[in-house]
Design a protein around this motif. Structure first.
Motif, PDB file in Angstrom:
ATOM      1  N   HIS A 291      29.206  50.428  12.814  1.00  0.00           N
ATOM      2  CA  HIS A 291      28.859  49.728  11.567  1.00  0.00           C
ATOM      3  C   HIS A 291      30.027  49.789  10.574  1.00  0.00           C
ATOM      4  O   HIS A 291      30.374  48.784   9.941  1.00  0.00           O
ATOM      5  CB  HIS A 291      27.595  50.361  10.967  1.00  0.00           C
ATOM      6  N   GLY A 328      22.951  45.529   8.364  1.00  0.00           N
ATOM      7  CA  GLY A 328      23.481  46.466   9.346  1.00  0.00           C
ATOM      8  C   GLY A 328      24.103  45.733  10.524  1.00  0.00           C
ATOM      9  O   GLY A 328      23.830  44.550  10.759  1.00  0.00           O
ATOM     10  N   ILE A 329      24.921  46.445  11.294  1.00  0.00           N
ATOM     11  CA  ILE A 329      25.601  45.811  12.418  1.00  0.00           C
ATOM     12  C   ILE A 329      24.654  45.591  13.594  1.00  0.00           C
ATOM     13  O   ILE A 329      24.955  44.797  14.495  1.00  0.00           O
ATOM     14  CB  ILE A 329      26.851  46.625  12.842  1.00  0.00           C
ATOM     15  N   LEU A 361      21.283  49.606   7.487  1.00  0.00           N
ATOM     16  CA  LEU A 361      21.582  49.935   8.886  1.00  0.00           C
ATOM     17  C   LEU A 361      20.311  50.481   9.543  1.00  0.00           C
ATOM     18  O   LEU A 361      19.603  51.295   8.952  1.00  0.00           O
ATOM     19  CB  LEU A 361      22.720  50.970   8.942  1.00  0.00           C
TER      20      LEU A 361
END
Ligand code: GLY
Ligand code: MN
Ligand code: MN
Length: 438
Positions: A291, A328-329, A361
């Protein structure tokens, strides 16, 4: 042994160990019940208890139960009512039938008698409160749930096969959606093209499709679909999945219309960074670091596109990247699109904190072989966040003319579903493999 019977064997071993460690002797799982709109007789779409569909490929089966006891075959109480208003579940069929002890019931209440010999003072019952029957009230013991949720983070070979199939089911939809976009169709028409190509309806998608043209691509979970096409379709973001035997795919693609080269270049640059992030999915890597890497890559994109003139380090440090990449990633994926256990510190619970200031995240664990995660970087032009940036001390570092030009395209997100492999090997990109095969 087949992948499925092997999977059941793994679940049985995990359940027996979890029961013993938490002082239980039996695990009962309620599939759940249909819920109705207030003061109405229309049911909402049935959402099965994920613990139930972990064991059985049964997703449209309210009032069923599963009983797991050490050393015994799982018992499935299968609700198959006589009903001429609806299509009742078909007669039990498929590989699972031979692996279990099957009891068919015609009325929901008959489950209590079918499970009476399984109930002891040390029975764990997983389910929603409204699934309760006399003597069968869900207690959802947290220590047991922790062990089971932790284990769900790692997929069995059977589960990986279902997830690969869920990619293969979604990909024709993505291709059809892109073609419909290039024909200039409306969001609603693009959505319908997606459904037809996947063989899905809105009833059985793993989540509501996100289908956004132009500025709508900047709304992270854009929930509407215009019936009229825009005068000019410049850009298109589609976040849409499919499901197979209860397992989901979760895929996003962004496309530029021909002739819109500045936005196409941004999409291409994002794709390069997204592939770099996918490659970071390796055994032992802390997902939080992926992230944070995404923020550094976002800074590189912003600088490369001439949108922000600050150094990459300063952009991350001063949270300028947050204005363009505010989510978030990615997350764990499996029986649920946002699968459980993303924040667990260990198998018995506890919380692995998000990095400070990164509230959205959804996964903070170290990656292990068999985990399936999404990698979904984005770069958006969101009016609310841009207003804040304009009022910040960093406003002078931003090329607002470029921001205004690109705002007409909404934003970019590219999302693949990725399985971590053992021993530092490159990951399996489930999504790209399915696109390549299509
Ligand atoms: N489709 C929702 C997500 O990507 O998390
Ligand atoms: Mn998605
Ligand atoms: Mn996702």
């Amino acid at each position: 042994m087949s992948l499925y019977t092997d999977h059941l064997g793994t679940l049985q071993r995990q359940a027996e160990s979890a029961l013993e460690r938490t002082g239980h002797d039996t695990l009962l799982v309620a599939a759940g019940i249909e819920k109705y709109a207030f003061l109405d007789d229309r049911p909402y779409l049935f959402q099965p208890n994920p613990h139930f569909k972990h064991w059985l490929p049964l997703t449209q089966h309210p009032h069923c139960w599963l009983a797991v006891r050490p050393g015994k075959r799982p018992r499935v109480v299968y609700h198959q009512p006589d009903d001429y208003w609806h299509v009742p579940p078909s007669a039990p069929g498929g590989e699972w039938v031979d692996a279990v002890e099957l009891v068919v019931i015609r009325e929901p209440g008959q489950a209590a008698a079918a499970l009476a010999d399984c109930v002891t003072p040390r029975t764990a019952i997983l389910g929603e409160a409204d699934a309760a029957l006399p003597g069968l009230a869900p207690n959802n013991p947290e220590p047991l749930l922790n062990l089971l949720h932790w284990a769900r983070g790692t997929k069995t070979p059977y589960e990986l096969e279902q997830m690969r199939a869920a990619q293969r089911r979604a990909v024709p939809g993505h291709l059809a959606a892109r073609a419909a976009f290039l024909r200039g169709e409306s969001e609603a028409a693009i959505h319908r093209a997606y459904l037809v190509a996947c063989g899905h309806t809105d009833r059985d998608l793993p989540y509501g499709n996100i289908v956004g043209l132009n500025e709508h691509s900047a709304v992270l979970h854009y929930q509407y679909q215009d019936e009229s096409p825009p005068a000019e379709a410049r850009s298109f973001l589609i976040d849409a999945g499919a499901q197979v035997n209860g397992y989901a795919s979760d895929i996003t693609r962004t496309w530029a219309a021909p002739g819109h080269d500045e936005f196409a270049a941004l999409v291409a640059a994002m794709e390069a960074e997204q592939l770099g992030l996918v490659d970071e999915v390796r055994e032992g890597v802390d997902y939080r670091d992926i992230h944070l890497s995404a923020h550094r890559r976002t800074a590189r994109l912003l600088r490369g596109a001439g949108l922000v003139k600050m150094s990459e380090e300063a952009m991350v440090e001063q949270r300028v990247t947050h204005a363009f990449f505010p989510h978030g990633i990615g997350h764990l994926l499996g029986l649920q699109v946002h699968d459980v256990g993303g924040f667990m510190a260990g198998e018995t619970g506890g919380v692995a904190d998000k990095p400070e200031g990164h509230r959205y995240l959804r996964l903070t664990r170290r990656l292990q072989p068999g985990m399936v995660v999404t990698i979904e970087p984005g770069l958006y032009f969101i009016p609310m966040l841009l207003r804040e940036l304009r009022a910040s001390p960093h406003a002078a570092q931003v090329d607002w003319d470029a921001v205004e030009r690109l705002s007409r395209y909404g934003g970019v997100r590219i999302e693949d579903d990725v399985a971590c492999r053992a021993g530092g090997q490159a990951p399996e990109n489930l999504t790209r493999d399915a696109f390549a095969a299509a």
